[in-house]
Scaffold this motif. Structure first.
Motif, PDB file in Angstrom:
ATOM      1  N   ALA A   1     -20.418  61.725 117.813  1.00  0.00           N
ATOM      2  CA  ALA A   1     -20.559  60.528 118.637  1.00  0.00           C
ATOM      3  C   ALA A   1     -20.414  59.257 117.792  1.00  0.00           C
ATOM      4  CB  ALA A   1     -21.899  60.540 119.358  1.00  0.00           C
ATOM      5  N   LEU A   2     -21.022  59.260 116.606  1.00  0.00           N
ATOM      6  CA  LEU A   2     -20.897  58.090 115.731  1.00  0.00           C
ATOM      7  C   LEU A   2     -19.471  57.903 115.232  1.00  0.00           C
ATOM      8  CD1 LEU A   2     -24.174  58.371 113.647  1.00  0.00           C
ATOM      9  CD2 LEU A   2     -23.629  56.678 115.392  1.00  0.00           C
ATOM     10  N   LEU A   3     -18.770  59.004 114.960  1.00  0.00           N
ATOM     11  CA  LEU A   3     -17.388  58.911 114.531  1.00  0.00           C
ATOM     12  C   LEU A   3     -16.509  58.332 115.632  1.00  0.00           C
ATOM     13  CD1 LEU A   3     -15.257  59.531 112.361  1.00  0.00           C
ATOM     14  CD2 LEU A   3     -14.994  61.772 113.434  1.00  0.00           C
ATOM     15  N   VAL A   4     -16.687  58.799 116.844  1.00  0.00           N
ATOM     16  CA  VAL A   4     -15.913  58.264 117.967  1.00  0.00           C
ATOM     17  C   VAL A   4     -16.254  56.796 118.186  1.00  0.00           C
ATOM     18  CG1 VAL A   4     -15.617  58.404 120.473  1.00  0.00           C
ATOM     19  CG2 VAL A   4     -15.573  60.483 119.097  1.00  0.00           C
ATOM     20  N   TRP A   5     -17.523  56.449 118.079  1.00  0.00           N
ATOM     21  CA  TRP A   5     -17.936  55.049 118.238  1.00  0.00           C
ATOM     22  C   TRP A   5     -17.246  54.169 117.195  1.00  0.00           C
ATOM     23  CZ3 TRP A   5     -20.552  52.397 121.823  1.00  0.00           C
ATOM     24  CH2 TRP A   5     -21.019  51.136 121.498  1.00  0.00           C
ATOM     25  N   HIS A   6     -17.182  54.658 115.961  1.00  0.00           N
ATOM     26  CA  HIS A   6     -16.554  53.882 114.885  1.00  0.00           C
ATOM     27  C   HIS A   6     -15.040  53.795 115.067  1.00  0.00           C
ATOM     28  CE1 HIS A   6     -15.799  52.268 110.919  1.00  0.00           C
ATOM     29  NE2 HIS A   6     -14.927  53.248 110.705  1.00  0.00           N
ATOM     30  N   LEU A   7     -14.408  54.892 115.451  1.00  0.00           N
ATOM     31  CA  LEU A   7     -12.950  54.904 115.566  1.00  0.00           C
ATOM     32  C   LEU A   7     -12.435  54.123 116.772  1.00  0.00           C
ATOM     33  CD1 LEU A   7     -12.134  58.577 114.575  1.00  0.00           C
ATOM     34  CD2 LEU A   7     -11.830  56.507 113.209  1.00  0.00           C
ATOM     35  N   THR A   8     -13.267  53.909 117.775  1.00  0.00           N
ATOM     36  CA  THR A   8     -12.839  53.162 118.955  1.00  0.00           C
ATOM     37  C   THR A   8     -13.273  51.703 118.909  1.00  0.00           C
ATOM     38  OG1 THR A   8     -14.807  53.899 120.165  1.00  0.00           O
ATOM     39  CG2 THR A   8     -12.798  55.198 120.434  1.00  0.00           C
ATOM     40  N   LYS A   9     -13.744  51.266 117.770  1.00  0.00           N
ATOM     41  CA  LYS A   9     -14.178  49.882 117.597  1.00  0.00           C
ATOM     42  C   LYS A   9     -12.975  48.945 117.688  1.00  0.00           C
ATOM     43  CE  LYS A   9     -15.239  49.163 113.324  1.00  0.00           C
ATOM     44  NZ  LYS A   9     -15.937  49.033 112.036  1.00  0.00           N
ATOM     45  N   PRO A  10     -13.109  47.828 118.401  1.00  0.00           N
ATOM     46  CA  PRO A  10     -11.992  46.893 118.498  1.00  0.00           C
ATOM     47  C   PRO A  10     -11.682  46.281 117.131  1.00  0.00           C
ATOM     48  CG  PRO A  10     -13.888  46.083 119.722  1.00  0.00           C
ATOM     49  CD  PRO A  10     -14.242  47.421 119.192  1.00  0.00           C
ATOM     50  N   ALA A  11     -10.433  45.883 116.957  1.00  0.00           N
ATOM     51  CA  ALA A  11      -9.971  45.385 115.660  1.00  0.00           C
ATOM     52  C   ALA A  11     -10.579  44.019 115.329  1.00  0.00           C
ATOM     53  CB  ALA A  11      -8.464  45.280 115.642  1.00  0.00           C
ATOM     54  N   GLY A  12     -10.866  43.215 116.311  1.00  0.00           N
ATOM     55  CA  GLY A  12     -11.420  41.895 116.055  1.00  0.00           C
ATOM     56  C   GLY A  12     -10.313  40.852 115.952  1.00  0.00           C
ATOM     57  N   ASN A  13     -10.682  39.674 115.502  1.00  0.00           N
ATOM     58  CA  ASN A  13      -9.729  38.553 115.411  1.00  0.00           C
ATOM     59  C   ASN A  13      -9.410  38.222 113.969  1.00  0.00           C
ATOM     60  OD1 ASN A  13      -9.635  38.272 118.181  1.00  0.00           O
ATOM     61  ND2 ASN A  13     -11.379  36.879 118.222  1.00  0.00           N
ATOM     62  N   LYS A  14      -9.175  39.232 113.171  1.00  0.00           N
ATOM     63  CA  LYS A  14      -8.828  38.983 111.762  1.00  0.00           C
ATOM     64  C   LYS A  14      -7.362  38.566 111.670  1.00  0.00           C
ATOM     65  CE  LYS A  14     -12.112  42.290 109.950  1.00  0.00           C
ATOM     66  NZ  LYS A  14     -12.290  43.498 109.169  1.00  0.00           N
ATOM     67  N   PRO A  15      -7.076  37.568 110.838  1.00  0.00           N
ATOM     68  CA  PRO A  15      -5.666  37.164 110.670  1.00  0.00           C
ATOM     69  C   PRO A  15      -4.889  38.233 109.914  1.00  0.00           C
ATOM     70  CG  PRO A  15      -7.089  35.928 109.197  1.00  0.00           C
ATOM     71  CD  PRO A  15      -7.991  36.737 110.086  1.00  0.00           C
ATOM     72  N   VAL A  16      -3.621  38.342 110.249  1.00  0.00           N
ATOM     73  CA  VAL A  16      -2.756  39.309 109.592  1.00  0.00           C
ATOM     74  C   VAL A  16      -2.115  38.662 108.390  1.00  0.00           C
ATOM     75  CG1 VAL A  16      -0.726  40.792 109.881  1.00  0.00           C
ATOM     76  CG2 VAL A  16      -2.303  40.431 111.791  1.00  0.00           C
TER      77      VAL A  16
END
Length: 58
Positions: free
Chosen positions: A42-57
């Motif tokens: 469950a924790l792995l799925v929670w981590h892997l489905t985390k949104p990317a956020g607004n970090k600049p490329v």
């Protein structure tokens, strides 16, 4: 949606952990190892489905 996927992953691990055991074994229920694996899944799925956020490329 993340919560739903994490819960489903944990329940799937518990389901397959319980049904995969032989019926001749003594005792029943869910062992501590299966619960731990379900929590980790469950924790792995929670981590892997985390949104990317607004970090600049770069």
């Amino acid at each position: 949606m993340r919560t739903f996927l994490a819960v489903v992953a944990g329940l799937a691990v518990i389901y397959f952990g319980v049904t995969g055991r032989g019926s001749t074994e003594d005792g029943g229920g869910v062992s501590g190892g299966v619960v731990l694996l379900a929590l980790l899944a469950a924790l792995l799925v929670w981590h892997l489905t985390k949104p990317a956020g607004n970090k600049p490329v770069d």
